[in-house]
Design an enzyme around this catalytic site. Structure first.
Site, PDB file in Angstrom:
ATOM      1  N   HIS A 120      16.543 -37.770  -7.882  1.00 28.22           N
ATOM      2  CA  HIS A 120      16.030 -38.163  -6.563  1.00 28.22           C
ATOM      3  C   HIS A 120      14.532 -37.876  -6.439  1.00 28.22           C
ATOM      4  O   HIS A 120      14.002 -37.794  -5.336  1.00 28.22           O
ATOM      5  CB  HIS A 120      16.811 -37.446  -5.457  1.00 28.22           C
ATOM      6  CG  HIS A 120      18.257 -37.804  -5.460  1.00 28.22           C
ATOM      7  ND1 HIS A 120      18.719 -39.020  -4.997  1.00 28.22           N
ATOM      8  CD2 HIS A 120      19.341 -37.158  -5.938  1.00 28.22           C
ATOM      9  CE1 HIS A 120      20.038 -39.083  -5.160  1.00 28.22           C
ATOM     10  NE2 HIS A 120      20.438 -37.956  -5.750  1.00 28.22           N
TER      11      HIS A 120
ATOM     12  N   TRP B 279      -2.797  -2.763  -1.596  1.00 24.71           N
ATOM     13  CA  TRP B 279      -2.539  -4.197  -1.773  1.00 24.71           C
ATOM     14  C   TRP B 279      -3.325  -4.876  -0.667  1.00 24.71           C
ATOM     15  O   TRP B 279      -3.031  -4.708   0.523  1.00 24.71           O
ATOM     16  CB  TRP B 279      -1.046  -4.504  -1.649  1.00 24.71           C
ATOM     17  CG  TRP B 279      -0.733  -5.924  -1.986  1.00 24.71           C
ATOM     18  CD1 TRP B 279      -0.549  -6.461  -3.235  1.00 24.71           C
ATOM     19  CD2 TRP B 279      -0.564  -7.022  -1.072  1.00 24.71           C
ATOM     20  NE1 TRP B 279      -0.287  -7.804  -3.151  1.00 24.71           N
ATOM     21  CE2 TRP B 279      -0.291  -8.177  -1.828  1.00 24.71           C
ATOM     22  CE3 TRP B 279      -0.628  -7.130   0.315  1.00 24.71           C
ATOM     23  CZ2 TRP B 279      -0.078  -9.425  -1.257  1.00 24.71           C
ATOM     24  CZ3 TRP B 279      -0.412  -8.376   0.892  1.00 24.71           C
ATOM     25  CH2 TRP B 279      -0.139  -9.506   0.110  1.00 24.71           C
TER      26      TRP B 279
ATOM     27  N   ARG C  43       3.498  -0.305  -5.096  1.00 23.39           N
ATOM     28  CA  ARG C  43       3.271  -0.875  -3.774  1.00 23.39           C
ATOM     29  C   ARG C  43       1.972  -1.682  -3.693  1.00 23.39           C
ATOM     30  O   ARG C  43       1.715  -2.344  -2.689  1.00 23.39           O
ATOM     31  CB  ARG C  43       3.192   0.240  -2.737  1.00 23.39           C
ATOM     32  CG  ARG C  43       4.530   0.861  -2.488  1.00 23.39           C
ATOM     33  CD  ARG C  43       4.392   2.059  -1.598  1.00 23.39           C
ATOM     34  NE  ARG C  43       5.658   2.310  -0.957  1.00 23.39           N
ATOM     35  CZ  ARG C  43       5.957   1.959   0.284  1.00 23.39           C
ATOM     36  NH1 ARG C  43       5.064   1.368   1.047  1.00 23.39           N
ATOM     37  NH2 ARG C  43       7.136   2.194   0.784  1.00 23.39           N
TER      38      ARG C  43
ATOM     39  N   ASN D 146      -1.209   1.921   5.664  1.00 21.52           N
ATOM     40  CA  ASN D 146      -0.344   0.871   5.117  1.00 21.52           C
ATOM     41  C   ASN D 146       0.067  -0.007   6.281  1.00 21.52           C
ATOM     42  O   ASN D 146       0.545   0.509   7.284  1.00 21.52           O
ATOM     43  CB  ASN D 146       0.889   1.513   4.461  1.00 21.52           C
ATOM     44  CG  ASN D 146       1.952   0.482   4.105  1.00 21.52           C
ATOM     45  OD1 ASN D 146       1.635  -0.687   3.873  1.00 21.52           O
ATOM     46  ND2 ASN D 146       3.198   0.917   4.067  1.00 21.52           N
ATOM     47  N   GLY D 147      -0.101  -1.329   6.149  1.00 21.61           N
ATOM     48  CA  GLY D 147       0.300  -2.222   7.236  1.00 21.61           C
ATOM     49  C   GLY D 147      -0.877  -3.040   7.723  1.00 21.61           C
ATOM     50  O   GLY D 147      -1.887  -3.191   7.020  1.00 21.61           O
TER      51      GLY D 147
ATOM     52  N   CYS E  91       0.818  -1.215   0.000  1.00 26.52           N
ATOM     53  CA  CYS E  91       0.000   0.000   0.000  1.00 26.52           C
ATOM     54  C   CYS E  91       0.853   1.267   0.000  1.00 26.52           C
ATOM     55  O   CYS E  91       1.906   1.316   0.635  1.00 26.52           O
ATOM     56  CB  CYS E  91      -0.928   0.075   1.207  1.00 26.52           C
ATOM     57  SG  CYS E  91      -2.057  -1.296   1.358  1.00 26.52           S
TER      58      CYS E  91
ATOM     59  N   GLU F 219       6.362 -15.599 -11.666  1.00 29.19           N
ATOM     60  CA  GLU F 219       5.688 -14.396 -11.157  1.00 29.19           C
ATOM     61  C   GLU F 219       5.150 -13.504 -12.271  1.00 29.19           C
ATOM     62  O   GLU F 219       4.164 -12.819 -12.069  1.00 29.19           O
ATOM     63  CB  GLU F 219       6.562 -13.614 -10.176  1.00 29.19           C
ATOM     64  CG  GLU F 219       7.742 -12.907 -10.774  1.00 29.19           C
ATOM     65  CD  GLU F 219       8.562 -12.147  -9.719  1.00 29.19           C
ATOM     66  OE1 GLU F 219       7.985 -11.646  -8.753  1.00 29.19           O
ATOM     67  OE2 GLU F 219       9.786 -12.069  -9.889  1.00 29.19           O
TER      68      GLU F 219
ATOM     69  N   LYS G  86       5.411  -4.534  -4.969  1.00 30.22           N
ATOM     70  CA  LYS G  86       6.870  -4.418  -5.005  1.00 30.22           C
ATOM     71  C   LYS G  86       7.487  -4.453  -3.611  1.00 30.22           C
ATOM     72  O   LYS G  86       8.521  -5.051  -3.389  1.00 30.22           O
ATOM     73  CB  LYS G  86       7.225  -3.106  -5.703  1.00 30.22           C
ATOM     74  CG  LYS G  86       8.719  -2.841  -5.818  1.00 30.22           C
ATOM     75  CD  LYS G  86       9.270  -3.523  -7.030  1.00 30.22           C
ATOM     76  CE  LYS G  86      10.766  -3.394  -7.151  1.00 30.22           C
ATOM     77  NZ  LYS G  86      11.339  -4.569  -7.798  1.00 30.22           N
TER      78      LYS G  86
ATOM     79  N   GLU H  92      16.179 -18.484  -9.243  1.00 31.93           N
ATOM     80  CA  GLU H  92      15.769 -17.129  -9.609  1.00 31.93           C
ATOM     81  C   GLU H  92      15.050 -17.132 -10.967  1.00 31.93           C
ATOM     82  O   GLU H  92      14.040 -16.444 -11.160  1.00 31.93           O
ATOM     83  CB  GLU H  92      16.993 -16.197  -9.621  1.00 31.93           C
ATOM     84  CG  GLU H  92      16.805 -14.829 -10.245  1.00 31.93           C
ATOM     85  CD  GLU H  92      15.795 -13.927  -9.549  1.00 31.93           C
ATOM     86  OE1 GLU H  92      15.225 -14.338  -8.529  1.00 31.93           O
ATOM     87  OE2 GLU H  92      15.551 -12.827 -10.067  1.00 31.93           O
TER      88      GLU H  92
ATOM     89  N   LYS I  73      11.283 -15.789 -11.590  1.00 33.50           N
ATOM     90  CA  LYS I  73      10.952 -14.732 -12.567  1.00 33.50           C
ATOM     91  C   LYS I  73       9.847 -15.222 -13.486  1.00 33.50           C
ATOM     92  O   LYS I  73       8.894 -14.508 -13.746  1.00 33.50           O
ATOM     93  CB  LYS I  73      12.169 -14.371 -13.430  1.00 33.50           C
ATOM     94  CG  LYS I  73      13.246 -13.506 -12.841  1.00 33.50           C
ATOM     95  CD  LYS I  73      12.883 -12.078 -12.601  1.00 33.50           C
ATOM     96  CE  LYS I  73      12.314 -11.930 -11.222  1.00 33.50           C
ATOM     97  NZ  LYS I  73      13.204 -11.556 -10.166  1.00 33.50           N
TER      98      LYS I  73
END
Ligand code: F6R
Length: 606
Positions: A501, A74, A27, A98-99, A2, A485, A601, A478, A482
């Protein structure tokens, strides 16, 4: 997550708020809203989805006023909907947040006992209702906001605006960053300096527990004990003009392309061009350290995993790496002579910050590798090493990752020098290779067409596997992150040797397997694993250098040639194909590359 903005201005504030929200949209983008006070009356507009929906709404249903607050969300509590969008309003008060308010259920129950009803599923509405409740008991807006904040548990940044008060904002910070901006006869608040950058370059950061009472020509900040506090006003340097796509279709494409430049910038900062070199970590003596604990989340965690290989091989220093959300609750013992090292692009990731605070007082020293020098993680570290990547807007981290690796590699060299595991010639060879790196990355970027062609093939896959061995294993992780997402294709990464395995059971003619294998000491081993995949009809995309492809590309589905680079630096170079494959696959699938679904982000909630 947010984003929050607040303006006490001299002009119509709605367009200014919307512009600032654009800069904060990284955000969160589940909904957006603004509230203003116009001729003494508090009113708001809110819309679900991207900010453009709010802009459209404001065209048809404008909001006048020179004082206002805004929010981009968000979702944490309650689905993305207009009702759950901020600002939340109760009687004469509007709040953006925010939070997470952890005790909101208790507060709701308490308010319900007083006959207060609820319209939303959010924790934030409780803040507005509680403030309204205090005001209806006779408290002034400021008193009511103070009493409310004192009741809140959790991590939050809050901004309040009040009916009848067009020269007053109240802001509070506990756990989530909030900055106050100083203009000429105007005042601002924002979640970060980027939001405020075109409005002012003079800001101060609120500290934990601070409450700021702001008018156009004054700000009074009190600390957690209610004592008047002075917070340094700093002049920040954020080049707002750089926060655009620079002719690229997406921020992610721009940020991938920027890597030679920003890595060069980081190298210039730390080692310059001359022979008089100061490696990062001045004041730190790695010969006094027996082990390192590295903690981070997501892509930054994979940077740590890569650095583990380097620290252990080059500096002979044992390293443990952990994801912050696990580390913080596992309460691991921290032996003497341990360096705690945190990596974070934003410097605000809630779990990483909590892990840092856990180590405070236990580790011999706390260091961080961050992109935002003013961030909480930087400020709470004994030593903060900036990566000089510049503002990263694309939600999927790209240039921050390679800059993190670059700075971590320099720190490894410092550790190796302190511990006597690297002689002058060895150091010189590593530095030469580093200085050549931006040029080599440029060559890799030139393989864009090959990557786009391979990505077209990938875009129809349902599952994709990534394989790597040694220091290419974290890079495989990584690459898979990428791809999933931004393209929403299920992707997993395995250490090549682990394949047999279990995971090899997944391989059939439908599953592309991306093998990251520079022609290094482990190449033959990785190629054997690749052959096992091809024997089971897996479609291999082999990424290697000319020598590696010459030896092993027969029978692969596609191959992508990388330039040659010093072995130690292959994880930085091979990040380019990992990023470009994901990028072009997402573009081929038509997903929202810069703002993929469900993500934000800056992850400032746990
Ligand atoms: C993935 C990505 C995330 C972040 C993670 C940590 O592309 O960007 O996985 O790496 O959320 O964020 P920071 O580095 O800001 O702590």
């Amino acid at each position: 997550m947010c984003g929050i903005i607040g303006v006490l201005g001299n002009n119509e504030v709605a367009p200014i708020l919307v512009e600032a929200l654009k800069r904060l949209e990284y955000r969160g983008y589940d909904s957006a809203g603004i509230a203003t006070v116009n001729a003494g009356t508090l009113d708001r507009r809110r819309a679900v989805g991207k900010l453009v929906n709010l802009s459209d709404l404001l065209v048809h249903d404008p909001l006048a006023g020179k004082a206002g607050i805004g929010h981009t969300r968000w979702a944490t509590h309650g689905a993305p909907s207009v009702g759950n969008a901020h600002p939340h309003k109760a009687g004469p008060v509007a709040v953006v947040h925010n939070g997470i308010i952890e005790n909101f259920r208790d507060l709701r129950a308490e308010l319900a006992e007083n006959g207060v009803g609820f319209e939303t599923e959010t924790d934030t509405e409780t803040v507005a209702l509680l403030t309204h409740h205090h005001m209806s008991q006779g408290d002034t807006p400021v008193e009511a906001a103070r009493k409310t904040v004192a009741r809140l548990d959790g991590a939050f940044a809050l901004a309040f605006l009040f009916d009848g008060q067009d020269n007053l904002m109240v802001a509070a910070r506990k756990g989530s960053p909030l900055a106050v901006g100083y203009g000429a006869g105007e005042m601002y608040i924002g979640s970060d300096a980027i939001a405020l950058s075109p409005l002012t370059d003079r800001i101060s950061y609120l500290e934990e527990g601070d409450i700021a009472v702001i008018t156009r020509d004054s700000v009074e900040i009190t600390d957690a004990n209610g004592t008047i506090a002075n917070r340094e006003v700093r002049t920040i340097q954020i080049d707002a003009t750089r926060i655009d796509k620079g002719g690229h279709k997406h921020f992610m494409a721009k940020e991938i392309a920027e890597q030679p430049g920003v890595i060069g910038q980081a190298l210039q900062h730390y080692i310059g061009t001359g022979s008089d070199i100061t490696l990062p970590g001045k004041g730190m003596d790695f010969s006094q350290i027996d082990r390192i604990t590295m903690v981070a989340c997501g892509t930054a965690f994979y940077a740590c995993l890569t650095a583990k290989y380097w620290f252990e091989q080059i500096a002979r220093l044992p390293v443990e790496v952990d994801v912050a959300s696990e580390f913080r609750y596992r309460e691991p013992p921290i032996p003497d002579r341990t360096l705690a090292l945190f990596v974070s692009q934003s410097g605000e990731t809630a779990d990483t910050l909590a892990a840092l605070r856990y180590c405070d007082g236990k580790a011999s020293s706390i260091a961080s590798v961050i992109n935002v020098p003013e961030s909480s993680i930087a400020r709470e570290s004994d030593l903060a090493l900036p990566i000089y990547a510049g503002v990263e807007v694309g939600v999927a981290s790209t240039k921050a990752f390679t800059c993190q690796l670059t700075v971590l590699f320099l720190l490894v060299l410092k550790a190796a020098r302190d511990r006597g595991t690297l002689d002058d010639a060895g150091l010189a060879a590593h530095l030469d290779a580093l200085r050549a790196l931006p040029g080599v990355i440029n060559v890799a970027l030139g393989k864009n067409d090959a990557m786009r062609a391979a990505a077209r093939k990938l875009s129809t896959a349902r599952d994709v596997l990534f394989l790597g061995r040694g220091q290419m294993y974290p890079l495989a992780l990584e690459g898979a992150l990428k791809l999933k997402e931004i393209s929403y294709i299920h992707a997993e990464a395995y250490a090549s040797g682990e394949l047999k395995h279990g995971p090899i059971a997944l391989v059939d003619e439908e599953v592309p397997v991306i093998v990251m294998a520079p022609r290094d000491a482990l190449f033959d081993k990785t190629v054997s694993n690749m052959q096992e995949v091809m024997a089971r009809k897996g479609k291999v995309i082999l990424i290697s250098d000319a020598e590696g492809l010459g030896e092993a590309s027969e029978g692969v589905w596609t191959s992508i040639e990388m330039p040659k680079v010093a072995d130690a630096l292959t994880p930085i170079l091979y990040a380019i194909p990992a990023q470009l494959l994901a990028y072009h696959t997402a573009v081929a699938k038509g997903t929202d590359v810069d703002q993929p679904r469900n993500l934000a982000k800056s992850v400032t909630v746990e």
